[in-house]
Scaffold this motif. Structure first.
Motif, short mmCIF file in Angstrom:
data_model
loop_
_atom_site.label_atom_id
_atom_site.label_comp_id
_atom_site.label_asym_id
_atom_site.label_seq_id
_atom_site.Cartn_x
_atom_site.Cartn_y
_atom_site.Cartn_z
N ALA A 199 0.85 -1.19 0.00
CA ALA A 199 0.00 0.00 0.00
C ALA A 199 0.89 1.24 0.00
CB ALA A 199 -0.91 -0.01 1.22
N ASP A 200 0.37 2.31 -0.57
CA ASP A 200 1.12 3.57 -0.57
C ASP A 200 1.35 4.04 0.86
OD1 ASP A 200 1.03 3.43 -3.29
OD2 ASP A 200 -0.36 5.09 -3.56
N ILE A 201 2.46 4.73 1.07
CA ILE A 201 2.80 5.30 2.36
C ILE A 201 2.81 6.81 2.20
CG2 ILE A 201 4.55 5.47 4.16
CD1 ILE A 201 5.59 2.71 3.17
N TYR A 202 2.15 7.49 3.09
CA TYR A 202 2.07 8.95 3.03
C TYR A 202 2.86 9.55 4.18
CZ TYR A 202 -1.67 8.17 -0.30
OH TYR A 202 -2.39 7.78 -1.40
N PHE A 203 3.62 10.59 3.88
CA PHE A 203 4.29 11.35 4.92
C PHE A 203 4.42 12.79 4.42
CE2 PHE A 203 8.48 11.29 2.85
CZ PHE A 203 8.37 10.17 2.05
N GLU A 204 4.17 13.71 5.35
CA GLU A 204 4.08 15.13 5.02
C GLU A 204 3.14 15.27 3.82
OE1 GLU A 204 7.83 17.15 5.00
OE2 GLU A 204 8.49 16.07 6.80
N MET A 210 3.85 14.07 0.77
CA MET A 210 4.41 13.18 -0.24
C MET A 210 3.80 11.78 -0.13
SD MET A 210 6.56 15.26 -1.62
CE MET A 210 7.81 14.40 -2.51
N ARG A 211 3.94 11.02 -1.22
CA ARG A 211 3.42 9.65 -1.25
C ARG A 211 4.52 8.74 -1.78
NH1 ARG A 211 0.44 6.81 -5.60
NH2 ARG A 211 0.61 8.76 -6.73
N LEU A 212 4.77 7.64 -1.09
CA LEU A 212 5.73 6.62 -1.53
C LEU A 212 4.92 5.44 -2.04
CD1 LEU A 212 8.69 5.68 -1.67
CD2 LEU A 212 8.39 4.72 0.62
N SER A 213 5.12 5.10 -3.31
CA SER A 213 4.36 4.01 -3.90
C SER A 213 5.30 2.99 -4.52
CB SER A 213 3.38 4.53 -4.96
OG SER A 213 4.09 5.05 -6.06
N SER A 214 4.76 1.81 -4.75
CA SER A 214 5.52 0.73 -5.38
C SER A 214 4.72 0.25 -6.58
CB SER A 214 5.73 -0.41 -4.39
OG SER A 214 6.37 -1.47 -5.04
N ASP A 215 4.89 0.96 -7.69
CA ASP A 215 4.12 0.65 -8.89
C ASP A 215 5.04 -0.01 -9.90
OD1 ASP A 215 2.49 0.47 -11.07
OD2 ASP A 215 1.99 2.60 -11.14
N ARG A 216 5.03 -1.32 -9.96
CA ARG A 216 5.91 -2.05 -10.88
C ARG A 216 5.51 -1.88 -12.34
NH1 ARG A 216 8.35 -7.08 -7.88
NH2 ARG A 216 8.18 -6.33 -5.78
#
Length: 147
Positions: free
Chosen positions: A2-7, A9-15
């Motif tokens: 699942a995406d991770i949100y901080f501040e 911004m979004r950290l995703s893992s979309d292969r």
């Protein structure tokens, strides 16, 4: 994942995001070119050699790239039936010769303990690093050879 949100911004893992991968790779390459004053692309040749038997079947190959005046040996493989006959040494020497001819000052590579560290050492390469964090007794060797 699942995406991770901080501040904000979004950290995703979309292969599946091939264009994002290519965009990041292109930006890193641009940075590297600027940071090296363009030396990254020198000499900029690919050296790919194929070992073929009498039937023209590919039974080995060595694939190298040249950058920052170094010859990087990326892939090197010979079919088991053709090993220990001098073909590997001949292929390595030819790749090195072509690298020197292109302007390379050294060669470097990495190999695992179950592959060929002793082969490279017999051919004048020095181990300058070992990663021993793999499971079991597996180690990765980093080798170099000055021309």
């Amino acid at each position: 994942m699942a995406d991770i949100y901080f501040e904000n911004m979004r950290l995703s893992s979309d292969r599946e995001a091939v264009s994002d991968y290519e965009d990041i790779s292109r930006k890193l390459h641009g940075y590297n070119m600027r940071a090296t004053g363009g030396l990254l692309k020198e000499p900029g040749d690919s050296i790919h050699l194929y070992l073929k038997n009498e039937a023209s079947e590919v039974v080995g190959g060595i694939f190298c790239e040249t950058w920052l005046y170094g010859l990087y040996i990326d892939v090197f493989w010979i079919a088991e039936a053709y090993r220990s006959n001098g073909f590997g040494k001949y292929m390595l020497c030819e790749a090195e010769r072509r690298g020197r001819e292109a302007g390379c000052l050294f060669a470097h590579t990495s190999t695992f303990s179950y592959q060929a560290p002793s082969f490279y050492e017999k051919n004048g390469y020095d181990v300058y690093g070992i990663n021993d964090l793999f499971p079991g007794e597996i180690k990765q060797y980093f080798l170099k050879k000055k021309f």
